[in-house]
Enzyme design. Structure first.
Site, PDB file in Angstrom:
ATOM      1  N   GLU A 129       5.305  -5.429  -3.836  1.00 53.98           N
ATOM      2  CA  GLU A 129       5.101  -5.334  -1.886  1.00 53.98           C
ATOM      3  C   GLU A 129       3.321  -5.545  -2.093  1.00 53.98           C
ATOM      4  O   GLU A 129       3.142  -5.661  -0.715  1.00 53.98           O
ATOM      5  CB  GLU A 129       5.210  -3.386  -2.767  1.00 53.98           C
ATOM      6  CG  GLU A 129       6.645  -3.087  -2.721  1.00 53.98           C
ATOM      7  CD  GLU A 129       7.219  -2.754  -4.485  1.00 53.98           C
ATOM      8  OE1 GLU A 129       6.160  -3.619  -5.431  1.00 53.98           O
ATOM      9  OE2 GLU A 129       7.943  -2.411  -4.502  1.00 53.98           O
ATOM     10  N   GLY A 139      -3.412   3.960 -13.261  1.00 50.40           N
ATOM     11  CA  GLY A 139      -2.985   3.479 -11.628  1.00 50.40           C
ATOM     12  C   GLY A 139      -2.666   5.319 -11.124  1.00 50.40           C
ATOM     13  O   GLY A 139      -3.645   4.932  -9.894  1.00 50.40           O
TER      14      GLY A 139
END
Ligand code: F6P
Length: 548
Positions: free
Chosen positions: A214, A268
Site C-alpha cells: 500500500e 510498527g
C-alpha cells in the site's frame, strides 16, 4: 537468561478466580455500591494525571486482590524487567521490544548505552527537521515553505501519527496541514493531490520495512505526480522517509538528510514515539512532541515501579483478563467523550488486536484460554445514537472504556460539559439499568393504561450491570495523550503476559499479503488468470466484464 513464562491458566490462582467470578457473575453491580459506601474510593486510582475509575466493573476487593496475585504468578515483574533490559522477548522474531527506550531521557540507559545514544541522536535529527519544516527553514524545490505534509504509510506507520495529529489539533497552530494517506486504492491520495500545490507539499514515506504494498504504491504515485509537476530533479526536496531499510530509501532517492532511522526492536504499532512520529512533530512542534514522550515515559516509570494494586496499566490489563476470561466478555468498546480522540479506537484496534490476537503460547502450545478482545468504538455521543442500543439491551456483551477529559479541546467548555454529562449519565445507565418495576411505575404515572403498560415493560427494561471503566483526565494535551497510549500499551503487555503469548509479532497478517502478490498479475491481466485458483476465477471474470 531465559525470560520466565508462566501462563495464567496453569497457575493455581486461575481456578480461584473462576470461583470468585461465579459468585460475582450474577451480582448486580448497583448492589455492590449499596453494600459498600466507599466503593469508589476502593476501586479507583489516580496517578500520573489519570484517574481510573473501575468501580463500575463487576468486581470486588477480593477478586482484585486475587488478580494482583495472578500478576505475581505469571511473573509480570520479571517480564517487565526483561522488556526494559532489552531481552529478546519477541521470541519468534528474535527481537528485543524497546518502545520504552524511545521515550527515555538522557542518562536513563534504557536498552543500554548504545541504544540510548542512537535514540537521542535520531530524535534530535528528527526534531530539528520537523522544526525546520514547521518554521519554514526547510523548503521545497522552488524555495517556498511547505504548507502541506502528506504522510504515506499504513498500520503502525499511519494510525499513530494520524490519531495523534487529530487528537492534538488544538496544538497545531502555525503548522503546515497534515494528511495521512494509507489505502492502496488511491482514492484518498487522489483527493489529497487534487487540492495540493506541489511546490509547497512534502511527502513523508513512513514504512518500517519499506516493502509494504500500500505504502510503496502510494509513494510511487505521489512521486510520479510531483515529478510530473515540478520535474524529476525536484523530487528529493519533497520526499522524506522513515525506515529501517536504507537500501530501499536509496533506491527511492530520498534526500540523505531527510531520512530517519527505525530499528527492528520497535514494533510498527509501538512506533509513534520514533521518527514515525515526524508528521506529529511537524504538526505540534518540538516542545509538544517532547511533552508527548514525557507523558509516555511517566507511565513507563509508574508501570515499572508501582505495586500492582496501584499500578494503572497493570490494573487495566488485569481487569481486561477478568472481563474476557472470567466474565466472558469478548469485546471492548472504547468511547472517547472528546471528538479530537475520534481515531483513538482505530489506533487501539491495531495495538490490541495485532498484539494479542494470538492463539498459541510462547512455547508453541495452544493458548489455554481466550486471548485478546475485539476492540471497537466511536466518540461517545455519536455512539449513543448508533450502537448504544445494543450495549444497553442487546444479547452480545461488551466491556466499556469511557475516556473523559474535564476540559474542552476547543475552548468550548459549555459543550464539553454536555459531553461530560452524557458520559457520566451513560455510565450510570449501564450500571443501574432500570427494572421492570421502575419502568411500570413510570408508565402508570404517564397515565398509560395498565394493560398497555404491562405489554411495554419488557421492551423498556434495561438490565444494567454492564461493566465499564472511566479514564478521566484534565485535557487532551500532548503529555496526556502520551500517558493514555502508554497506559494501553502496558495493559496489552500485561494481558499478553497472563495468557503466555507473544504480544509483539504478527504472523497472521503475512498470508494475505503473500496471496495478494500472487493475485496482482491475474487481476491486472485476465490473460494470466490461469495461475489463479478456481475459487476466484469466476470472480475475476466478473471483474473483467464489469471493469470494461
Ligand atoms: O501488515 C501489518 C503490518 O506489518 C503492521 O504491523 C505494520 O504496522 C504495518 O504492516 C506497516 O508496515 P511498514 O511500516 O513496514 O510499512
Amino acid at each position: 537468561m531465559a525470560v520466565p513464562f508462566s501462563p495464567g491458566p496453569e497457575t493455581s490462582v486461575w481456578p480461584e478466580l473462576s470461583a470468585l467470578a461465579q459468585r460475582l457473575g450474577s451480582a448486580a453491580v448497583g448492589e455492590l455500591f449499596a453494600q459498600d459506601k466507599d466503593r469508589f474510593g476502593r476501586l479507583s486510582r489516580q496517578s500520573a494525571g489519570l484517574l481510573l475509575d473501575f468501580s463500575r466493573q463487576r468486581i470486588d476487593g477480593r477478586a482484585l486482590g486475587k488478580l494482583c496475585q495472578l500478576a505475581d504468578a505469571v511473573q509480570l515483574r520479571a517480564r517487565i524487567d526483561a522488556m526494559w533490559n532489552g531481552e529478546h522477548i519477541n521470541t519468534t522474531e528474535d527481537r528485543a521490544v524497546l518502545h520504552v527506550a524511545l521515550r527515555q531521557n538522557a542518562g536513563d540507559g534504557i536498552g543500554g548505552a548504545a541504544i540510548e545514544k542512537t535514540v537521542l541522536t535520531e530524535r534530535e535529527r528528527m526534531l530539528a527537521f520537523a522544526e525546520g519544516v514547521r518554521g519554514g527553514a526547510i523548503r521545497g524545490s522552488k524555495g517556498q515553505p511547505f504548507r502541506l505534509v502528506v504522510n504515506i504509510g499504513i498500520g503502525g506507520s499511519d494510525l499513530g501519527p494520524a490519531m495523534a495529529v487529530q487528537a492534538l489539533h488544538a496544538f497545531t497552530q502555525g503548522a503546515p496541514g497534515c494528511e495521512f494517506v494509507s489505502n492502496v486504492d488511491g482514492v484518498h491520495l487522489a483527493q489529497v493531490l487534487a487540492g495540493a500545490d506541489p511546490a509547497t507539499t512534502l511527502f513523508i514515506v513512513s514504512s518500517k520495512t519499506f516493502t509494504t504494498l500500500e505504502t510503496l504504491t502510494n509513494a510511487r504515485t505521489a512521486r510520479a505526480w510531483l515529478a510530473g509537476k515540478l520535474g524529476e530533479a525536484a523530487v528529493p526536496q519533497h520526499f522524506a522517509a522513515v525506515s529501517v531499510n536504507q537500501k530501499a530509501m536509496d533506491e527511492f532517492k530520498v534526500h540523505p538528510q531527510y531520512r530517519f532511522q527505525m530499528w527492528d526492536w520497535v514494533g510498527g504499532r509501538y512506533s509513534v514515539w520514533s521518527s514515525i512520529g515526524v508528521s506529529l512533530a511537524i504538526a505540534v512542534g518540538r516542545a509538544n512532541f517532547q511533552a508527548f514522550l514525557a507523558g509516555g515515559h511517566e507511565i513507563d516509570e509508574h508501570f515499572r515501579s508501582t505495586p500492582w494494586p496501584d499500578n494503572l496499566p497493570a490494573l487495566m490489563g488485569l481487569l481486561a483478563v477478568w472481563n474476557i476470561n472470567f466474565l466472558r466478555l469478548p469485546t471492548l468498546a472504547v468511547l472517547p467523550y472528546d471528538d479530537s480522540l475520534r481515531r483513538f479506537p482505530a489506533y487501539l484496534q491495531q495495538l490490541v488486536m495485532e498484539s494479542n490476537g494470538k492463539s498459541v503460547m510462547l512455547d508453541g502450545r495452544p493458548a489455554q484460554s481466550e486471548t485478546g478482545p475485539v476492540v471497537w468504538g466511536e466518540p461517545g455521543n455519536n455512539a449513543q445514537h448508533s450502537f448504544f442500543q445494543l450495549l444497553h439491551q442487546g444479547t452480545p456483551r461488551a466491556a466499556l472504556d469511557f475516556l473523559l477529559p474535564a476540559r474542552s479541546s476547543c475552548g468550548n467548555q459549555p459543550q464539553q460539559n454536555l459531553a461530560i454529562a452524557s458520559c457520566l449519565a451513560q455510565a450510570e445507565a449501564f450500571l443501574h439499568g432500570q427494572s421492570a418495576q421502575v419502568v411500570r411505575e413510570a408508565l402508570l404515572q404517564q397515565k398509560v393504561p395498565p394493560a398497555q403498560a404491562d405489554a411495554l415493560v419488557p421492551h423498556k427494561v434495561d438490565p444494567g450491570s454492564r461493566p465499564s471503566s472511566i479514564v478521566l483526565f484534565r485535557q487532551t494535551d500532548p503529555a496526556t495523550l502520551g500517558r493514555l497510549i502508554a497506559l494501553y500499551e502496558h495493559s496489552v503487555f500485561t494481558q499478553g503476559t497472563v495468557w503466555g503469548i507473544n504480544s509483539f509479532d504478527q504472523w497472521g497478517v503475512e498470508l494475505g499479503k503473500r496471496i495478494t502478490e500472487q493475485f496482482v498479475p491475474a487481476v491486472e491481466d485476465p490473460g494470466k488468470n490461469r495461475g489463479a485458483p478456481g475459487t476466484v476465477l469466476k470472480l475475476l471474470e466478473a471483474v473483467k466484464a464489469w471493469r470494461g
